[in-house]
Design an enzyme around this catalytic site. Structure first.
Site, PDB file in Angstrom:
ATOM      1  N   GLY A  13       4.689  13.848   3.052  1.00 44.75           N
ATOM      2  CA  GLY A  13       3.796  12.721   2.750  1.00 44.75           C
ATOM      3  C   GLY A  13       2.670  12.999   1.776  1.00 44.75           C
ATOM      4  N   SER A  19      -4.260  12.030  -0.895  1.00 41.78           N
ATOM      5  CA  SER A  19      -3.463  11.919   0.335  1.00 41.78           C
ATOM      6  C   SER A  19      -4.104  12.652   1.506  1.00 41.78           C
ATOM      7  CB  SER A  19      -2.061  12.508   0.119  1.00 41.78           C
ATOM      8  OG  SER A  19      -1.325  11.743  -0.804  1.00 41.78           O
ATOM      9  N   ILE A  20      -4.014  12.048   2.685  1.00 38.84           N
ATOM     10  CA  ILE A  20      -4.438  12.740   3.905  1.00 38.84           C
ATOM     11  C   ILE A  20      -3.650  14.053   4.040  1.00 38.84           C
ATOM     12  CG2 ILE A  20      -4.395  12.623   6.423  1.00 38.84           C
ATOM     13  CD1 ILE A  20      -5.058   9.619   6.165  1.00 38.84           C
ATOM     14  N   VAL A  65      12.576   9.861   3.613  1.00 37.40           N
ATOM     15  CA  VAL A  65      12.791   9.986   5.060  1.00 37.40           C
ATOM     16  C   VAL A  65      13.599   8.820   5.641  1.00 37.40           C
ATOM     17  CG1 VAL A  65      10.703  11.376   5.388  1.00 37.40           C
ATOM     18  CG2 VAL A  65      10.590   8.893   5.722  1.00 37.40           C
ATOM     19  N   TYR A 155      -3.172  -5.851   8.892  1.00 40.90           N
ATOM     20  CA  TYR A 155      -2.421  -4.618   9.171  1.00 40.90           C
ATOM     21  C   TYR A 155      -1.046  -4.967   9.754  1.00 40.90           C
ATOM     22  CZ  TYR A 155      -1.920   0.414   9.915  1.00 40.90           C
ATOM     23  OH  TYR A 155      -1.492   1.719   9.870  1.00 40.90           O
ATOM     24  N   LYS A 162       2.675   1.384  14.189  1.00 36.36           N
ATOM     25  CA  LYS A 162       1.837   2.488  14.668  1.00 36.36           C
ATOM     26  C   LYS A 162       1.805   2.533  16.202  1.00 36.36           C
ATOM     27  CE  LYS A 162       0.439   4.357  10.752  1.00 36.36           C
ATOM     28  NZ  LYS A 162       1.133   5.578  10.267  1.00 36.36           N
ATOM     29  N   ILE A 191      -9.461   5.523   5.053  1.00 35.75           N
ATOM     30  CA  ILE A 191      -9.753   6.463   3.967  1.00 35.75           C
ATOM     31  C   ILE A 191      -9.096   5.929   2.699  1.00 35.75           C
ATOM     32  CG2 ILE A 191      -9.423   8.818   3.115  1.00 35.75           C
ATOM     33  CD1 ILE A 191      -9.167   9.767   6.017  1.00 35.75           C
ATOM     34  N   LYS A 192      -9.797   6.011   1.592  1.00 37.76           N
ATOM     35  CA  LYS A 192      -9.263   5.516   0.318  1.00 37.76           C
ATOM     36  C   LYS A 192      -8.184   6.471  -0.208  1.00 37.76           C
ATOM     37  CE  LYS A 192      -9.949   2.753  -3.440  1.00 37.76           C
ATOM     38  NZ  LYS A 192      -9.821   1.303  -3.395  1.00 37.76           N
ATOM     39  N   THR A 193      -6.939   6.098   0.014  1.00 39.01           N
ATOM     40  CA  THR A 193      -5.806   6.895  -0.485  1.00 39.01           C
ATOM     41  C   THR A 193      -4.913   5.960  -1.296  1.00 39.01           C
ATOM     42  OG1 THR A 193      -4.459   6.361   1.446  1.00 39.01           O
ATOM     43  CG2 THR A 193      -5.805   8.357   1.590  1.00 39.01           C
ATOM     44  N   ALA A 195      -2.041   4.804  -0.392  1.00 35.86           N
ATOM     45  CA  ALA A 195      -1.546   3.779   0.534  1.00 35.86           C
ATOM     46  C   ALA A 195      -2.610   2.716   0.799  1.00 35.86           C
ATOM     47  CB  ALA A 195      -1.099   4.409   1.851  1.00 35.86           C
TER      48      ALA A 195
HETATM   49  P1  NAD Z   1      -0.538   8.289   0.901  1.00 36.95           P
HETATM   50  O1  NAD Z   1      -0.026   7.177   0.065  1.00 36.95           O
HETATM   51  O2  NAD Z   1      -1.186   9.402   0.205  1.00 36.95           O
HETATM   52  O3  NAD Z   1       0.608   8.863   1.837  1.00 36.95           O
HETATM   53  C1  NAD Z   1       1.682   8.089   2.306  1.00 36.95           C
HETATM   54  C2  NAD Z   1       2.921   8.855   1.974  1.00 36.95           C
HETATM   55  O4  NAD Z   1       4.096   8.241   2.504  1.00 36.95           O
HETATM   56  C3  NAD Z   1       3.128   8.978   0.457  1.00 36.95           C
HETATM   57  O5  NAD Z   1       3.199  10.326   0.099  1.00 36.95           O
HETATM   58  C4  NAD Z   1       4.455   8.294   0.245  1.00 36.95           C
HETATM   59  O6  NAD Z   1       5.201   8.825  -0.818  1.00 36.95           O
HETATM   60  C5  NAD Z   1       5.110   8.546   1.587  1.00 36.95           C
HETATM   61  N1  NAD Z   1       6.309   7.753   1.792  1.00 36.95           N
HETATM   62  C6  NAD Z   1       6.431   6.394   1.803  1.00 36.95           C
HETATM   63  N2  NAD Z   1       7.712   6.044   1.957  1.00 36.95           N
HETATM   64  C7  NAD Z   1       8.415   7.207   2.073  1.00 36.95           C
HETATM   65  C8  NAD Z   1       9.794   7.530   2.246  1.00 36.95           C
HETATM   66  N3  NAD Z   1      10.734   6.569   2.343  1.00 36.95           N
HETATM   67  N4  NAD Z   1      10.152   8.844   2.313  1.00 36.95           N
HETATM   68  C9  NAD Z   1       9.232   9.820   2.224  1.00 36.95           C
HETATM   69  N5  NAD Z   1       7.925   9.588   2.044  1.00 36.95           N
HETATM   70  C10 NAD Z   1       7.531   8.299   1.969  1.00 36.95           C
HETATM   71  O7  NAD Z   1      -1.544   7.608   1.956  1.00 36.95           O
HETATM   72  P2  NAD Z   1      -2.239   8.204   3.259  1.00 36.95           P
HETATM   73  O8  NAD Z   1      -3.318   7.230   3.549  1.00 36.95           O
HETATM   74  O9  NAD Z   1      -2.537   9.624   3.069  1.00 36.95           O
HETATM   75  O10 NAD Z   1      -1.123   8.003   4.374  1.00 36.95           O
HETATM   76  C11 NAD Z   1      -0.630   9.060   5.186  1.00 36.95           C
HETATM   77  C12 NAD Z   1      -0.514   8.632   6.636  1.00 36.95           C
HETATM   78  O11 NAD Z   1      -1.816   8.383   7.160  1.00 36.95           O
HETATM   79  C13 NAD Z   1       0.281   7.352   6.873  1.00 36.95           C
HETATM   80  O12 NAD Z   1       1.039   7.495   8.054  1.00 36.95           O
HETATM   81  C14 NAD Z   1      -0.810   6.324   7.087  1.00 36.95           C
HETATM   82  O13 NAD Z   1      -0.341   5.235   7.848  1.00 36.95           O
HETATM   83  C15 NAD Z   1      -1.788   7.161   7.846  1.00 36.95           C
HETATM   84  N6  NAD Z   1      -3.170   6.638   7.929  1.00 36.95           N
HETATM   85  C16 NAD Z   1      -3.863   6.307   6.789  1.00 36.95           C
HETATM   86  C17 NAD Z   1      -5.170   5.832   6.883  1.00 36.95           C
HETATM   87  C18 NAD Z   1      -5.944   5.412   5.664  1.00 36.95           C
HETATM   88  O14 NAD Z   1      -6.901   4.638   5.783  1.00 36.95           O
HETATM   89  N7  NAD Z   1      -5.627   5.915   4.470  1.00 36.95           N
HETATM   90  C19 NAD Z   1      -5.783   5.725   8.146  1.00 36.95           C
HETATM   91  C20 NAD Z   1      -5.052   6.086   9.289  1.00 36.95           C
HETATM   92  C21 NAD Z   1      -3.746   6.550   9.162  1.00 36.95           C
HETATM   93  O1  0WE Z   2      -1.478   2.954   7.406  1.00 37.09           O
HETATM   94  C1  0WE Z   2      -2.155   2.538   6.490  1.00 37.09           C
HETATM   95  C2  0WE Z   2      -1.508   2.005   5.226  1.00 37.09           C
HETATM   96  C3  0WE Z   2      -0.026   2.199   5.192  1.00 37.09           C
HETATM   97  C4  0WE Z   2       0.678   1.443   4.103  1.00 37.09           C
HETATM   98  C5  0WE Z   2       0.086   1.037   2.917  1.00 37.09           C
HETATM   99  C6  0WE Z   2       0.838   0.353   1.963  1.00 37.09           C
HETATM  100  C7  0WE Z   2       0.226  -0.164   0.694  1.00 37.09           C
HETATM  101  C8  0WE Z   2       1.215  -0.423  -0.390  1.00 37.09           C
HETATM  102  C9  0WE Z   2       2.007   1.145   4.321  1.00 37.09           C
HETATM  103  N1  0WE Z   2       2.751   0.476   3.398  1.00 37.09           N
HETATM  104  C10 0WE Z   2       2.185   0.095   2.240  1.00 37.09           C
HETATM  105  N2  0WE Z   2       2.976  -0.574   1.346  1.00 37.09           N
HETATM  106  C11 0WE Z   2       2.553  -0.894   0.094  1.00 37.09           C
HETATM  107  O2  0WE Z   2       3.302  -1.537  -0.677  1.00 37.09           O
HETATM  108  N3  0WE Z   2      -3.516   2.508   6.640  1.00 37.09           N
HETATM  109  C12 0WE Z   2      -4.092   2.862   7.915  1.00 37.09           C
HETATM  110  C13 0WE Z   2      -4.452   2.074   5.586  1.00 37.09           C
HETATM  111  C14 0WE Z   2      -4.695   0.611   5.797  1.00 37.09           C
HETATM  112  O3  0WE Z   2      -3.809  -0.308   5.369  1.00 37.09           O
HETATM  113  C15 0WE Z   2      -4.282  -1.549   5.749  1.00 37.09           C
HETATM  114  C16 0WE Z   2      -5.487  -1.394   6.425  1.00 37.09           C
HETATM  115  C17 0WE Z   2      -5.756  -0.008   6.469  1.00 37.09           C
HETATM  116  C18 0WE Z   2      -6.930   0.655   7.113  1.00 37.09           C
HETATM  117  C19 0WE Z   2      -3.723  -2.801   5.553  1.00 37.09           C
HETATM  118  C20 0WE Z   2      -4.403  -3.924   6.021  1.00 37.09           C
HETATM  119  C21 0WE Z   2      -5.592  -3.779   6.696  1.00 37.09           C
HETATM  120  C22 0WE Z   2      -6.165  -2.523   6.919  1.00 37.09           C
END
Ligand code: NAD
Ligand code: 0WE
Length: 265
Positions: A13, A19-20, A65, A155, A162, A191-193, A195
């Site tokens: 990921g 990225s986290i 995946v 969400y 989740k 967190i600003k990533t 996604a």
């Molecule tokens: P990110 O975009 O950096 O990471 C998400 C990753 O998922 C990316 O590397 C993307 O390529 C990968 N991915 C998506 N579809 C895939 C597939 N089919 N096969 C393999 N990889 C795939 O964003 P992030 O915020 O670091 O997200 C990482 C995790 O943290 C996610 O599970 C997200 O739900 C979770 N999360 C994010 C936040 C947030 O606010 N950013 C908060 C809580 C949890």
């Molecule tokens: O888990 C997430 C985001 C996961 C995610 C983000 C995207 C954006 C682009 C999954 N799928 C996609 N598909 C896309 O096409 N978070 C915890 C971050 C997040 O996402 C939100 C949040 C928060 C926080 C969406 C709506 C409201 C709050």
């Protein structure tokens, strides 16, 4: 002796430096771990290779995946490269953009199935594929969000996914505990990533949370990374099936005190 000296970690990921999973990689690298990366789509290779180089990571493999054959392949390569692994990090989620806006009741059947497949089933599939490499026990973790427990605007399908991911964590923990494998999840604050970048009003949500958490701020990737390090290390040897919050305390609040302090303390 560092916390993860001699430990081998496979991380799924990493998309870019926001990225986290990159915060997790850095925290574990600093603790002495040997690390391998897997990324989801070919376009990410040019982002991930320089990051890998920064940590001296030589195992970098593409794996969607959602495709069993790609999972089999990446673990076959990991077996060749590492022999065994100690830690598996799942930091992957995906839902269709249109499912993260508008009404939850509008969720499509295929969008729901896709989100569950990529964001939940993948943890089961990766875990199963990792088992032969984890004969000596290990630690498996994934990333979740509070939208699994309480309704967060937009969400939607991801919230349901989740919730399923957190239940999956408990069922896997019960299955694998007897083999010395622990399974946990980290519930991170926003967190600003990458996604998050695609989400309408994400900046507003960040500000909203940051002004109201007990710590009066948001969390960053390294704070999640250091909790991941704890879960990977023997410091957490008695912890399995848990959801650990790294959210500056957001989840403990029942009513938020607005910034202008109307309770007059
Ligand atoms: P990110 O975009 O950096 O990471 C998400 C990753 O998922 C990316 O590397 C993307 O390529 C990968 N991915 C998506 N579809 C895939 C597939 N089919 N096969 C393999 N990889 C795939 O964003 P992030 O915020 O670091 O997200 C990482 C995790 O943290 C996610 O599970 C997200 O739900 C979770 N999360 C994010 C936040 C947030 O606010 N950013 C908060 C809580 C949890
Ligand atoms: O888990 C997430 C985001 C996961 C995610 C983000 C995207 C954006 C682009 C999954 N799928 C996609 N598909 C896309 O096409 N978070 C915890 C971050 C997040 O996402 C939100 C949040 C928060 C926080 C969406 C709506 C409201 C709050």
């Amino acid at each position: 002796m560092k916390l993860l000296e001699g430990k081998k970690v496979l991380i799924f990921g990493i998309a870019n430096k926001h990225s986290i999973a990159w915060g997790i990689a850095r925290a574990m690298h600093e603790a002495g771990a040997e690390i391998g990366f897997s990324y989801g789509i070919p376009e990410l290779e040019k982002r991930v290779l320089p990051l890998a180089k920064e940590l001296g990571v030589t195992f970098v493999e593409k794996c969607d995946v959602g495709v069993d054959a790609e999972i089999d392949q990446v673990f076959a390569k990991a077996k060749e490269h590492f022999g065994t692994i100690d830690v598996l990090v799942h930091s992957v989620a995906f839902a269709k953009r249109e499912d993260l806006m508008s009404y939850f009741y509008e969720s499509s059947r295929d969008g729901f199935a896709l989100a569950m497949d990529i964001s939940v089933y993948s943890l089961i599939a990766l875990t199963r594929a990792a088992l032969p490499l984890m004969a000596e026990g290990g630690s498996i973790m994934s990333m979740t969000y509070y939208g699994s427990e309480k309704v967060m605007p937009n969400y939607n399908t991801m919230g349901v996914a989740k919730a399923a991911l957190e239940a999956t964590t408990r069922y896997l923990a019960a299955d694998l505990g007897p083999r010395g494998i622990r399974v946990n999840a980290i519930s991170a604050g926003p967190i600003k990533t990458l996604a998050a970048a695609g989400i309408t009003n994400f900046r507003k949500m960040l500000n909203y949370a940051g002004e109201r958490t007990p710590l009066r701020r948001n969390v960053d990737q390294m704070e999640v990374g250091r909790t991941a390090l704890y879960l990977a290390s023997d410091l957490s040897s008695g912890v399995t099936g848990e959801i650990i919050y790294v959210d500056a305390g957001y989840n403990i609040m029942g009513m938020f005190e607005p910034p202008e302090n109307w309770t007059a303390r």
